[in-house]
Design a protein around this motif. Structure first.
Motif, PDB file in Angstrom:
ATOM      1  N   TYR A  39      47.594  -1.729  44.583  1.00 41.73           N
ATOM      2  CA  TYR A  39      47.474  -0.273  44.506  1.00 41.73           C
ATOM      3  C   TYR A  39      46.276   0.223  45.301  1.00 41.73           C
ATOM      4  O   TYR A  39      45.835   1.364  45.138  1.00 41.73           O
ATOM      5  CB  TYR A  39      47.420   0.168  43.046  1.00 41.73           C
ATOM      6  CG  TYR A  39      48.805   0.107  42.409  1.00 41.73           C
ATOM      7  CD1 TYR A  39      49.700   1.159  42.560  1.00 41.73           C
ATOM      8  CD2 TYR A  39      49.219  -1.028  41.722  1.00 41.73           C
ATOM      9  CE1 TYR A  39      50.975   1.092  42.026  1.00 41.73           C
ATOM     10  CE2 TYR A  39      50.499  -1.102  41.179  1.00 41.73           C
ATOM     11  CZ  TYR A  39      51.364  -0.042  41.337  1.00 41.73           C
ATOM     12  OH  TYR A  39      52.633  -0.106  40.810  1.00 41.73           O
ATOM     13  N   ALA A  40      45.766  -0.642  46.198  1.00 40.48           N
ATOM     14  CA  ALA A  40      44.699  -0.228  47.104  1.00 40.48           C
ATOM     15  C   ALA A  40      45.237   0.577  48.277  1.00 40.48           C
ATOM     16  O   ALA A  40      44.473   1.183  49.026  1.00 40.48           O
ATOM     17  CB  ALA A  40      43.943  -1.448  47.622  1.00 40.48           C
ATOM     18  N   ARG A  41      46.557   0.567  48.438  1.00 39.01           N
ATOM     19  CA  ARG A  41      47.192   1.310  49.536  1.00 39.01           C
ATOM     20  C   ARG A  41      48.516   1.865  49.026  1.00 39.01           C
ATOM     21  O   ARG A  41      49.222   1.215  48.257  1.00 39.01           O
ATOM     22  CB  ARG A  41      47.408   0.413  50.752  1.00 39.01           C
ATOM     23  CG  ARG A  41      48.295  -0.786  50.483  1.00 39.01           C
ATOM     24  CD  ARG A  41      48.423  -1.667  51.725  1.00 39.01           C
ATOM     25  NE  ARG A  41      47.246  -2.480  51.928  1.00 39.01           N
ATOM     26  CZ  ARG A  41      46.858  -2.940  53.110  1.00 39.01           C
ATOM     27  NH1 ARG A  41      47.565  -2.662  54.203  1.00 39.01           N
ATOM     28  NH2 ARG A  41      45.780  -3.697  53.231  1.00 39.01           N
ATOM     29  N   PRO A  42      48.897   3.085  49.414  1.00 37.09           N
ATOM     30  CA  PRO A  42      50.175   3.663  48.970  1.00 37.09           C
ATOM     31  C   PRO A  42      51.325   3.093  49.786  1.00 37.09           C
ATOM     32  O   PRO A  42      51.444   3.370  50.983  1.00 37.09           O
ATOM     33  CB  PRO A  42      49.998   5.162  49.226  1.00 37.09           C
ATOM     34  CG  PRO A  42      49.012   5.229  50.362  1.00 37.09           C
ATOM     35  CD  PRO A  42      48.106   4.037  50.211  1.00 37.09           C
ATOM     36  N   ALA A  43      52.152   2.284  49.158  1.00 39.74           N
ATOM     37  CA  ALA A  43      53.260   1.649  49.871  1.00 39.74           C
ATOM     38  C   ALA A  43      54.324   1.252  48.856  1.00 39.74           C
ATOM     39  O   ALA A  43      53.998   0.841  47.741  1.00 39.74           O
ATOM     40  CB  ALA A  43      52.776   0.427  50.645  1.00 39.74           C
ATOM     41  N   PRO A  44      55.607   1.343  49.229  1.00 36.15           N
ATOM     42  CA  PRO A  44      56.672   1.152  48.237  1.00 36.15           C
ATOM     43  C   PRO A  44      57.098  -0.290  47.987  1.00 36.15           C
ATOM     44  O   PRO A  44      57.796  -0.544  47.017  1.00 36.15           O
ATOM     45  CB  PRO A  44      57.832   1.947  48.831  1.00 36.15           C
ATOM     46  CG  PRO A  44      57.601   1.880  50.314  1.00 36.15           C
ATOM     47  CD  PRO A  44      56.119   1.885  50.493  1.00 36.15           C
ATOM     48  N   PHE A  45      56.721  -1.252  48.853  1.00 39.44           N
ATOM     49  CA  PHE A  45      57.255  -2.606  48.741  1.00 39.44           C
ATOM     50  C   PHE A  45      56.130  -3.635  48.725  1.00 39.44           C
ATOM     51  O   PHE A  45      55.040  -3.382  49.237  1.00 39.44           O
ATOM     52  CB  PHE A  45      58.184  -2.926  49.921  1.00 39.44           C
ATOM     53  CG  PHE A  45      59.127  -1.827  50.293  1.00 39.44           C
ATOM     54  CD1 PHE A  45      60.000  -1.301  49.355  1.00 39.44           C
ATOM     55  CD2 PHE A  45      59.139  -1.299  51.577  1.00 39.44           C
ATOM     56  CE1 PHE A  45      60.880  -0.277  49.694  1.00 39.44           C
ATOM     57  CE2 PHE A  45      60.002  -0.269  51.929  1.00 39.44           C
ATOM     58  CZ  PHE A  45      60.871   0.249  50.981  1.00 39.44           C
ATOM     59  N   LEU A  46      56.430  -4.820  48.180  1.00 37.82           N
ATOM     60  CA  LEU A  46      55.565  -5.969  48.419  1.00 37.82           C
ATOM     61  C   LEU A  46      55.934  -6.626  49.747  1.00 37.82           C
ATOM     62  O   LEU A  46      55.076  -6.915  50.572  1.00 37.82           O
ATOM     63  CB  LEU A  46      55.677  -6.993  47.276  1.00 37.82           C
ATOM     64  CG  LEU A  46      54.759  -6.808  46.074  1.00 37.82           C
ATOM     65  CD1 LEU A  46      55.149  -5.579  45.272  1.00 37.82           C
ATOM     66  CD2 LEU A  46      54.789  -8.059  45.189  1.00 37.82           C
ATOM     67  N   PHE A  47      57.258  -6.847  49.915  1.00 35.94           N
ATOM     68  CA  PHE A  47      57.737  -7.459  51.144  1.00 35.94           C
ATOM     69  C   PHE A  47      58.935  -6.679  51.665  1.00 35.94           C
ATOM     70  O   PHE A  47      59.773  -6.217  50.877  1.00 35.94           O
ATOM     71  CB  PHE A  47      58.096  -8.935  50.926  1.00 35.94           C
ATOM     72  CG  PHE A  47      56.907  -9.788  50.611  1.00 35.94           C
ATOM     73  CD1 PHE A  47      56.080 -10.231  51.635  1.00 35.94           C
ATOM     74  CD2 PHE A  47      56.594 -10.130  49.307  1.00 35.94           C
ATOM     75  CE1 PHE A  47      54.961 -11.014  51.362  1.00 35.94           C
ATOM     76  CE2 PHE A  47      55.488 -10.903  49.017  1.00 35.94           C
ATOM     77  CZ  PHE A  47      54.663 -11.342  50.049  1.00 35.94           C
ATOM     78  N   HIS A  48      59.031  -6.577  53.000  1.00 37.34           N
ATOM     79  CA  HIS A  48      60.019  -5.711  53.624  1.00 37.34           C
ATOM     80  C   HIS A  48      60.462  -6.355  54.936  1.00 37.34           C
ATOM     81  O   HIS A  48      59.637  -6.766  55.750  1.00 37.34           O
ATOM     82  CB  HIS A  48      59.382  -4.340  53.880  1.00 37.34           C
ATOM     83  CG  HIS A  48      60.274  -3.344  54.551  1.00 37.34           C
ATOM     84  ND1 HIS A  48      59.788  -2.213  55.177  1.00 37.34           N
ATOM     85  CD2 HIS A  48      61.621  -3.295  54.702  1.00 37.34           C
ATOM     86  CE1 HIS A  48      60.789  -1.518  55.670  1.00 37.34           C
ATOM     87  NE2 HIS A  48      61.918  -2.154  55.401  1.00 37.34           N
ATOM     88  N   ALA A  49      61.782  -6.457  55.110  1.00 40.17           N
ATOM     89  CA  ALA A  49      62.349  -6.949  56.371  1.00 40.17           C
ATOM     90  C   ALA A  49      63.315  -5.913  56.922  1.00 40.17           C
ATOM     91  O   ALA A  49      64.090  -5.325  56.163  1.00 40.17           O
ATOM     92  CB  ALA A  49      63.069  -8.275  56.159  1.00 40.17           C
ATOM     93  N   ASP A  50      63.284  -5.704  58.217  1.00 46.16           N
ATOM     94  CA  ASP A  50      64.204  -4.766  58.868  1.00 46.16           C
ATOM     95  C   ASP A  50      64.491  -5.270  60.275  1.00 46.16           C
ATOM     96  O   ASP A  50      63.584  -5.411  61.097  1.00 46.16           O
ATOM     97  CB  ASP A  50      63.597  -3.364  58.927  1.00 46.16           C
ATOM     98  CG  ASP A  50      64.609  -2.305  59.335  1.00 46.16           C
ATOM     99  OD1 ASP A  50      65.569  -2.635  60.072  1.00 46.16           O
ATOM    100  OD2 ASP A  50      64.456  -1.150  58.920  1.00 46.16           O
ATOM    101  N   SER A  51      65.771  -5.535  60.542  1.00 44.08           N
ATOM    102  CA  SER A  51      66.164  -6.050  61.858  1.00 44.08           C
ATOM    103  C   SER A  51      66.081  -4.997  62.943  1.00 44.08           C
ATOM    104  O   SER A  51      66.102  -5.333  64.134  1.00 44.08           O
ATOM    105  CB  SER A  51      67.593  -6.585  61.796  1.00 44.08           C
ATOM    106  OG  SER A  51      68.512  -5.512  61.577  1.00 44.08           O
ATOM    107  N   LYS A  52      66.079  -3.736  62.543  1.00 44.50           N
ATOM    108  CA  LYS A  52      66.058  -2.598  63.472  1.00 44.50           C
ATOM    109  C   LYS A  52      67.288  -2.565  64.383  1.00 44.50           C
ATOM    110  O   LYS A  52      67.257  -2.031  65.492  1.00 44.50           O
ATOM    111  CB  LYS A  52      64.771  -2.578  64.300  1.00 44.50           C
ATOM    112  CG  LYS A  52      63.513  -2.476  63.439  1.00 44.50           C
ATOM    113  CD  LYS A  52      62.276  -2.257  64.262  1.00 44.50           C
ATOM    114  CE  LYS A  52      61.032  -2.204  63.396  1.00 44.50           C
ATOM    115  NZ  LYS A  52      61.070  -1.118  62.412  1.00 44.50           N
ATOM    116  N   SER A  53      68.392  -3.153  63.882  1.00 44.61           N
ATOM    117  CA  SER A  53      69.621  -3.160  64.674  1.00 44.61           C
ATOM    118  C   SER A  53      70.835  -3.078  63.753  1.00 44.61           C
ATOM    119  O   SER A  53      70.859  -3.746  62.712  1.00 44.61           O
ATOM    120  CB  SER A  53      69.716  -4.430  65.517  1.00 44.61           C
ATOM    121  OG  SER A  53      70.989  -4.514  66.149  1.00 44.61           O
TER     122      SER A  53
END
Length: 487
Positions: A100-114
């Motif tokens: 909670y030191a930074r505002p972010a929705p995930f612990l881990f996130h992957a996105d192929s961008k395709s």
């Protein structure tokens, strides 16, 4: 010689993902603790640096910067590259918690961008660790997930604990942006534990898009907000307020023609406690997607002491007769014990419910809810002390076409302590091409008064009904007479 990510991912295709994961640990691995810098606010950047090496990443027990050695991680941007392998020293020993030191929705996130599955991120793997959030102190937050995957192939989760998630534990999505296309393929969740702690979460696993999903030998405890039956937002600290959430496992594509959910197997899992359903299939009409939603198997699971067993929703009212193709869905050999509603099947065609044991459930199972069902087989199931609260009915049936109930056993169905129970009630709508054959009705304790009843709003099409060899082992009106078919 150090293994590069390209070599590791190449190994995935050549010898199988499981074997590659086993090989690519030990001497090949780097330790995330070696990538921490003095000015880091948490462990997020250390993980990012370690994963960027392309080598498997080891998170040693109690090596994090947080309380009791927890690793503290959060991200909005993708932080899992292709071939990312992350392993710890065991669930409960290596703990990665939300920062909670930074505002972010995930612990881990992957996105192929395709949108092209050929460009998917390959071989992401997590094993032998815990991922956690703090739902008890911070409450429900629908869009905060532990792991978000968009456009991955061959992802593996083995011996991972997902604990205290506020939204989803694992989200197999299409994108963080509406109507953006991604496709997941060949995902396995095995021997994992999802503990919602206080049932103040969304889902343990949400499936928005996946072709080939296996969830097996895992435990789901206290998952999903039960809500209060209203569409309101509710109190984030009180799970019994606001909109009810779908369930422990929810397959629910977005409203996009490109959405794909098919070839899903959910087997040998334990679901205990919580709201919603153990498994919810909130599918789209198959004529509203480019690739049919087909090939679902829910088998050998134990579903105990929770709000719902399984729910299957598909075509809208009337469309189950005309929409194509069938869903090809099997629910087999599950135990559903001590739940409120054992199952709801609505607006679908092409479903078989077979050899399940439904015992001590307080409400009725339902076939048909708002839409007609078609080509549904219910065979060789055992309903025992089902509908054990008023009105004391085990199974409700609404409009159907080609519904077949064969070889089922109904034992002591009805409210405990009463003598007016009903095994099967036709509630409303028209039932055409109905088959009732070889069903058995017994009531050793006397709580069941009627094998079947037909409400005033319901009608059985006598000309197309096939009724034979049903056996009622207590004094009651014969089945054929109840259905208006004569003897």
């Amino acid at each position: 010689m150090k293994a590069t990510r390209r070599a590791i991912v190449g190994g995935l295709a050549g010898a199988g993902i499981a074997a590659a994961i086993a090989r690519a640990t030990g001497a090949d691995a780097v330790r995330v603790t070696d990538f921490r810098r003095a000015d880091d606010v948490d462990d997020s950047d250390a993980f990012r640096r370690a994963l960027a090496t392309g080598r498997p990443v080891h998170a040693p027990a109690a090596g994090g910067s947080g309380p009791e050695g927890r690793y503290l991680v959060a991200t909005a941007e993708p932080n899992l590259p292709t071939g990312a392998m992350l392993f710890g020293d065991g669930p409960g020993r290596t703990i990665i918690a939300r920062s909670y030191a930074r505002p972010a929705p995930f612990l881990f996130h992957a996105d192929s961008k395709s949108p092209d599955p050929a460009q998917n991120l390959q071989g992401i793997a997590f094993r032998d660790l815990s991922l956690e959030d703090d739902v008890v102190r911070r409450g429900f937050s629908e869009f905060d997930y532990l792991v978000m995957l968009n456009g991955v192939t061959g992802a593996r989760f083995e011996r991972v604990n997902f604990t205290g998630f506020r939204g989803d534990g694992l989200h197999l999505g299409s994108s963080t942006i509406s109507a953006v296309e991604r496709h997941n393929r060949d995902v396995v969740v095995r021997d994992c534990r999802f503990d919602g702690i206080n049932a103040n979460n969304r889902n343990a696993i949400s499936v928005i898009d996946c072709d080939g999903l296996l969830i097996e030998d895992s435990v789901f405890l206290n998952c999903t907000r039960p809500g209060d039956g209203t569409p309101l937002r509710g109190d984030p600290m009180n799970p019994r307020t606001g909109l009810a959430q779908p369930g422990a496992i929810d397959c629910e594509p977005n409203g996009d023609r490109f959405a794909i959910i098919r070839n899903v197997v959910i087997r040998r899992n334990l679901f205990q406690g919580g709201g919603g359903n153990a498994v919810a299939l909130n599918l789209r009409p198959n004529d509203a997607v480019d690739i049919a939603q087909q090939g679902f198997t829910i088998t050998e699971n134990r579903i105990v002491d929770r709000a719902g067993g399984f729910a299957i929703f598909g075509y809208g009212p009337g469309k189950s007769l005309t929409g194509t193709p069938r869903y090809e869905l099997m629910v087999a050999e599950n135990e559903i014990r001590g739940c409120a509603t054992p199952f709801i099947v609505d607006g679908v065609r092409g479903v078989r419910i077979t050899r399940n044991w439904i015992i001590e459930c307080s409400k009725m199972a339902e076939i048909g809810y708002r839409g007609m069902v078609a080509e549904v087989e219910v065979d060789e199931n055992r309903f025992e002390r089902a509908g054990n609260q008023a009105p004391g009915h085990a199974l409700w049936i609404r409009s159907s076409d080609r519904l077949a109930l064969t070889g089922n056993m109904f034992v002591d169905c009805g409210a405990a302590g009463a003598r007016n129970g009903v095994a099967i009630a036709f509630v409303d709508g028209v039932n055409r091409n109905l088959t009732l054959s070889g069903n058995r009705f017994a009531s050793p304790d006397g709580r069941t008064a009627q094998a079947m009843t037909v409400f005033a709003a319901a009608r059985i099409d006598a000309g197309s009904a096939r009724v034979s060899a049903n056996r009622v082992e207590f004094r009651a009106t014969p089945v054929e007479a109840v259905l208006g078919l004569g003897r």
